[in-house]
Scaffold this motif. Structure first.
Motif, mmCIF file in Angstrom:
data_model
loop_
_atom_site.group_PDB
_atom_site.id
_atom_site.type_symbol
_atom_site.label_atom_id
_atom_site.label_comp_id
_atom_site.label_asym_id
_atom_site.label_seq_id
_atom_site.Cartn_x
_atom_site.Cartn_y
_atom_site.Cartn_z
ATOM 1 N N ASP A 80 0.834 -1.210 0.000
ATOM 2 C CA ASP A 80 0.000 0.000 0.000
ATOM 3 C C ASP A 80 0.865 1.254 0.000
ATOM 4 O O ASP A 80 0.590 2.213 -0.740
ATOM 5 C CB ASP A 80 -0.924 0.029 1.225
ATOM 6 N N VAL A 83 2.687 1.800 -3.357
ATOM 7 C CA VAL A 83 1.747 2.380 -4.324
ATOM 8 C C VAL A 83 1.585 3.875 -4.045
ATOM 9 O O VAL A 83 1.640 4.706 -4.963
ATOM 10 C CB VAL A 83 0.385 1.651 -4.279
ATOM 11 N N LEU A 87 2.605 7.108 -6.479
ATOM 12 C CA LEU A 87 1.561 8.049 -6.895
ATOM 13 C C LEU A 87 2.018 9.493 -6.724
ATOM 14 O O LEU A 87 1.577 10.372 -7.466
ATOM 15 C CB LEU A 87 0.266 7.808 -6.121
ATOM 16 N N THR A 88 2.931 9.742 -5.778
ATOM 17 C CA THR A 88 3.429 11.108 -5.579
ATOM 18 C C THR A 88 4.222 11.611 -6.780
ATOM 19 O O THR A 88 4.404 12.813 -6.940
ATOM 20 C CB THR A 88 4.302 11.233 -4.314
ATOM 21 N N ALA A 90 3.296 10.503 -9.908
ATOM 22 C CA ALA A 90 2.342 10.211 -10.986
ATOM 23 C C ALA A 90 2.619 8.897 -11.711
ATOM 24 O O ALA A 90 2.413 8.782 -12.921
ATOM 25 C CB ALA A 90 2.284 11.378 -11.968
ATOM 26 N N VAL A 91 3.065 7.890 -10.972
ATOM 27 C CA VAL A 91 3.267 6.556 -11.537
ATOM 28 C C VAL A 91 2.248 5.628 -10.875
ATOM 29 O O VAL A 91 2.183 5.552 -9.647
ATOM 30 C CB VAL A 91 4.704 6.053 -11.288
ATOM 31 N N VAL A 92 1.462 4.933 -11.699
ATOM 32 C CA VAL A 92 0.404 4.092 -11.150
ATOM 33 C C VAL A 92 0.789 2.619 -11.175
ATOM 34 O O VAL A 92 1.569 2.170 -12.008
ATOM 35 C CB VAL A 92 -0.935 4.293 -11.900
ATOM 36 N N CYS A 93 0.213 1.898 -10.252
ATOM 37 C CA CYS A 93 0.379 0.446 -10.181
ATOM 38 C C CYS A 93 -0.595 -0.174 -11.181
ATOM 39 O O CYS A 93 -1.790 0.095 -11.140
ATOM 40 C CB CYS A 93 0.076 -0.026 -8.757
ATOM 41 N N THR A 94 -0.079 -1.000 -12.082
ATOM 42 C CA THR A 94 -0.924 -1.602 -13.118
ATOM 43 C C THR A 94 -1.326 -3.043 -12.807
ATOM 44 O O THR A 94 -2.202 -3.580 -13.470
ATOM 45 C CB THR A 94 -0.226 -1.557 -14.489
ATOM 46 N N ARG A 96 -1.382 -6.065 -9.258
ATOM 47 C CA ARG A 96 -1.042 -6.375 -7.863
ATOM 48 C C ARG A 96 -1.501 -7.793 -7.562
ATOM 49 O O ARG A 96 -2.625 -8.176 -7.885
ATOM 50 C CB ARG A 96 -1.729 -5.376 -6.929
ATOM 51 N N PHE A 113 4.597 -1.552 -11.995
ATOM 52 C CA PHE A 113 4.457 -0.131 -12.292
ATOM 53 C C PHE A 113 5.000 0.137 -13.686
ATOM 54 O O PHE A 113 6.021 -0.425 -14.069
ATOM 55 C CB PHE A 113 5.266 0.723 -11.291
ATOM 56 N N TRP A 115 6.614 3.030 -15.971
ATOM 57 C CA TRP A 115 7.311 4.318 -15.901
ATOM 58 C C TRP A 115 7.746 4.660 -17.315
ATOM 59 O O TRP A 115 8.307 3.810 -18.012
ATOM 60 C CB TRP A 115 8.519 4.157 -15.000
#
Length: 117
Positions: A80, A83, A87-88, A90-94, A96, A113, A115
């Motif tokens: 958590d 993730v 996000l700080t 701007a990279v999202v978890c695709t 899990r 992730f 990038w």
């Protein structure tokens, strides 16, 4: 800076993650060692994005992160925060998923992730 350097910097800049995993146990291309202490390890795969003229545009760097701990709840908490850390920037978890290493007796979560470099 390389994507790998920036990725690790984003993880290390997130204080809630460091409260769960010591900075020394956040490493690239490492492995969980059976120690019940929480560990976050990651690796990367570079996928160039080619244009029609065969030149390279951006490069997708796909990071696979493994969060290991003595319990499933602890591994989930680490995941958590990983993730949240990404996000700080701007990279999202695709993706899990959960895992368990029977030999080491550790629970884990695996994150992916994307990038763009």
């Amino acid at each position: 800076m390389s994507a790998e350097t920036e990725f690790r910097a984003a993880l290390l800049a997130h204080a809630p993650l460091l409260a769960l995993v010591p900075a020394a146990r956040i490493a690239q291309n490492a492995a969980a060692d059976g120690n019940a202490a929480s560990t976050l390890v990651y690796g990367s795969t570079r996928i160039p994005d080619f244009h029609l003229d065969n030149s390279v545009g951006a490069t997708n760097v796909q990071f696979t992160v493994q969060c290991w701990a003595g319990t499933a709840a602890a591994a989930s908490a680490i995941a958590d925060e990983a993730v949240a850390a990404l996000l700080t920037v701007a990279v999202v978890c695709t993706a899990r998923s959960t895992t368990f290493d029977e030999e080491l007796g550790l629970d884990g979560e695996e994150l992916v992730f994307d990038w763009w470099d």
